[in-house]
Design a protein around this motif. Structure first.
Motif, PDB file in Angstrom:
ATOM      1  N   HIS A 180       0.905  -1.347   0.179  1.00  0.00           N
ATOM      2  CA  HIS A 180       0.099   0.043  -0.120  1.00  0.00           C
ATOM      3  C   HIS A 180       0.835   1.223  -0.046  1.00  0.00           C
ATOM      4  N   LEU A 181       2.026   1.182   0.548  1.00  0.00           N
ATOM      5  CA  LEU A 181       2.939   2.468   0.798  1.00  0.00           C
ATOM      6  C   LEU A 181       3.456   2.728  -0.743  1.00  0.00           C
ATOM      7  N   CYS A 182       3.821   1.547  -1.525  1.00  0.00           N
ATOM      8  CA  CYS A 182       4.183   1.623  -3.098  1.00  0.00           C
ATOM      9  C   CYS A 182       3.018   2.267  -3.542  1.00  0.00           C
ATOM     10  N   ASP A 183       1.771   1.854  -3.494  1.00  0.00           N
ATOM     11  CA  ASP A 183       0.449   2.265  -4.148  1.00  0.00           C
ATOM     12  C   ASP A 183       0.510   3.917  -4.037  1.00  0.00           C
ATOM     13  N   ASP A 184       0.672   4.140  -2.789  1.00  0.00           N
ATOM     14  CA  ASP A 184       0.422   5.704  -2.288  1.00  0.00           C
ATOM     15  C   ASP A 184       1.814   6.507  -3.176  1.00  0.00           C
ATOM     16  N   ALA A 185       3.035   6.043  -2.907  1.00  0.00           N
ATOM     17  CA  ALA A 185       4.078   6.798  -3.600  1.00  0.00           C
ATOM     18  C   ALA A 185       3.914   6.867  -4.943  1.00  0.00           C
ATOM     19  N   ARG A 186       3.264   5.937  -5.690  1.00  0.00           N
ATOM     20  CA  ARG A 186       2.954   5.907  -7.260  1.00  0.00           C
ATOM     21  C   ARG A 186       2.104   7.095  -7.552  1.00  0.00           C
ATOM     22  N   GLU A 187       0.989   7.169  -6.603  1.00  0.00           N
ATOM     23  CA  GLU A 187       0.036   8.364  -6.997  1.00  0.00           C
ATOM     24  C   GLU A 187       0.562   9.641  -6.717  1.00  0.00           C
ATOM     25  N   VAL A 188       1.353   9.679  -5.785  1.00  0.00           N
ATOM     26  CA  VAL A 188       2.270  11.001  -5.481  1.00  0.00           C
ATOM     27  C   VAL A 188       3.114  11.447  -6.353  1.00  0.00           C
ATOM     28  N   VAL A 189       3.845  10.450  -7.059  1.00  0.00           N
ATOM     29  CA  VAL A 189       4.997  10.779  -8.058  1.00  0.00           C
ATOM     30  C   VAL A 189       4.319  11.152  -9.357  1.00  0.00           C
ATOM     31  N   GLN A 190       3.054  10.175  -9.613  1.00  0.00           N
ATOM     32  CA  GLN A 190       2.431  10.661 -10.999  1.00  0.00           C
ATOM     33  C   GLN A 190       1.530  11.823 -10.854  1.00  0.00           C
ATOM     34  N   GLY A 191       1.420  12.308  -9.730  1.00  0.00           N
ATOM     35  CA  GLY A 191       0.630  13.742  -9.556  1.00  0.00           C
ATOM     36  C   GLY A 191       1.701  14.850  -9.793  1.00  0.00           C
ATOM     37  N   VAL A 192       2.767  14.782  -9.190  1.00  0.00           N
ATOM     38  CA  VAL A 192       3.938  15.381  -9.224  1.00  0.00           C
ATOM     39  C   VAL A 192       4.191  15.953 -10.561  1.00  0.00           C
TER      40      VAL A 192
ATOM     41  N   ILE B 291      11.317  -0.384   0.999  1.00  0.00           N
ATOM     42  CA  ILE B 291      10.217   0.179  -0.102  1.00  0.00           C
ATOM     43  C   ILE B 291       9.006   0.838   0.437  1.00  0.00           C
ATOM     44  N   PRO B 292       8.431   1.788  -0.272  1.00  0.00           N
ATOM     45  CA  PRO B 292       8.913   2.036  -1.619  1.00  0.00           C
ATOM     46  C   PRO B 292      10.133   2.835  -1.724  1.00  0.00           C
ATOM     47  N   VAL B 293      11.077   2.789  -2.762  1.00  0.00           N
ATOM     48  CA  VAL B 293      12.120   3.736  -2.890  1.00  0.00           C
ATOM     49  C   VAL B 293      12.300   4.473  -4.087  1.00  0.00           C
ATOM     50  N   LEU B 294      12.214   5.855  -3.996  1.00  0.00           N
ATOM     51  CA  LEU B 294      12.180   6.666  -5.141  1.00  0.00           C
ATOM     52  C   LEU B 294      13.762   7.064  -5.803  1.00  0.00           C
ATOM     53  N   LEU B 295      14.073   6.841  -6.935  1.00  0.00           N
ATOM     54  CA  LEU B 295      15.482   7.583  -7.470  1.00  0.00           C
ATOM     55  C   LEU B 295      15.122   8.244  -8.497  1.00  0.00           C
ATOM     56  N   ILE B 296      15.971   9.458  -8.246  1.00  0.00           N
ATOM     57  CA  ILE B 296      16.021  10.401  -9.429  1.00  0.00           C
ATOM     58  C   ILE B 296      17.372  10.266 -10.009  1.00  0.00           C
ATOM     59  N   ASP B 297      17.264  10.217 -11.199  1.00  0.00           N
ATOM     60  CA  ASP B 297      18.308   9.981 -11.856  1.00  0.00           C
ATOM     61  C   ASP B 297      19.463   9.007 -11.400  1.00  0.00           C
ATOM     62  N   GLY B 298      19.087   7.893 -10.898  1.00  0.00           N
ATOM     63  CA  GLY B 298      19.857   6.727 -10.350  1.00  0.00           C
ATOM     64  C   GLY B 298      20.099   6.910  -8.855  1.00  0.00           C
ATOM     65  N   GLU B 299      19.790   8.271  -8.293  1.00  0.00           N
ATOM     66  CA  GLU B 299      20.101   8.512  -6.816  1.00  0.00           C
ATOM     67  C   GLU B 299      18.975   8.549  -5.989  1.00  0.00           C
ATOM     68  N   VAL B 300      18.973   8.020  -4.804  1.00  0.00           N
ATOM     69  CA  VAL B 300      17.958   7.812  -3.973  1.00  0.00           C
ATOM     70  C   VAL B 300      17.475   8.966  -3.644  1.00  0.00           C
TER      71      VAL B 300
ATOM     72  N   TRP C 239       9.878   4.915   1.819  1.00  0.00           N
ATOM     73  CA  TRP C 239       9.065   4.657   2.877  1.00  0.00           C
ATOM     74  C   TRP C 239       7.551   6.042   2.303  1.00  0.00           C
ATOM     75  N   ARG C 240       7.754   6.995   2.529  1.00  0.00           N
ATOM     76  CA  ARG C 240       6.800   7.953   2.280  1.00  0.00           C
ATOM     77  C   ARG C 240       7.199   9.329   1.287  1.00  0.00           C
ATOM     78  N   ILE C 241       6.637   9.296   0.225  1.00  0.00           N
ATOM     79  CA  ILE C 241       7.124  10.310  -0.598  1.00  0.00           C
ATOM     80  C   ILE C 241       6.310  11.366  -0.530  1.00  0.00           C
ATOM     81  N   ASP C 242       7.050  12.461  -0.047  1.00  0.00           N
ATOM     82  CA  ASP C 242       6.590  13.843   0.069  1.00  0.00           C
ATOM     83  C   ASP C 242       6.435  14.721  -1.086  1.00  0.00           C
ATOM     84  N   PRO C 243       5.220  15.140  -1.531  1.00  0.00           N
ATOM     85  CA  PRO C 243       5.042  15.717  -2.965  1.00  0.00           C
ATOM     86  C   PRO C 243       5.711  16.976  -2.934  1.00  0.00           C
ATOM     87  N   VAL C 244       5.714  17.949  -2.005  1.00  0.00           N
ATOM     88  CA  VAL C 244       6.491  19.129  -1.871  1.00  0.00           C
ATOM     89  C   VAL C 244       7.941  18.985  -1.837  1.00  0.00           C
ATOM     90  N   ARG C 245       8.564  18.269  -1.111  1.00  0.00           N
ATOM     91  CA  ARG C 245      10.010  17.875  -1.379  1.00  0.00           C
ATOM     92  C   ARG C 245      10.262  17.139  -2.808  1.00  0.00           C
TER      93      ARG C 245
END
Length: 88
Positions: free
Chosen positions: A16-28, A62-71, A75-81
């Motif tokens: 469920h945290l992965c699903d939440d992270a996907r929604e945040v990332v797609q929205g941003v 997990i979930p882990v978000l990488l930007i251009d290969g860097e962490v 766990w929780r992806i903050d949309p503002v950050r």
């Protein structure tokens, strides 16, 4: 000049945290691409169930978000950050 930004979301099905992270990332991504056509975001999703090296490295984070290969975050992806990081 256009700049592609590669985002990698590492997780697993049924998380469920992965699903939440996907929604945040797609929205941003949608928000940034709407306001800044020079930035293109490429989102790839990987599962720790399909890759032993990813499982060994990230199983507890997990979930882990990488930007251009860097962490960027786990766990929780903050949309503002995330938006600030992608807009920099």
């Amino acid at each position: 000049m256009a700049r592609d930004i590669r985002l990698t979301l590492i997780g697993k099905p049924g998380c469920h945290l992965c699903d939440d992270a996907r929604e945040v990332v797609q929205g941003v991504i949608a928000e940034i691409e709407t306001t800044d056509a020079s930035r293109r975001m490429l989102l790839e999703e990987l599962s720790i169930l399909d890759d032993e090296a990813l499982r060994d490295r990230y199983a507890e984070e997990i979930p882990v978000l990488l930007i251009d290969g860097e962490v960027h975050n786990y766990w929780r992806i903050d949309p503002v950050r995330l938006k600030a990081a992608l807009s920099a």
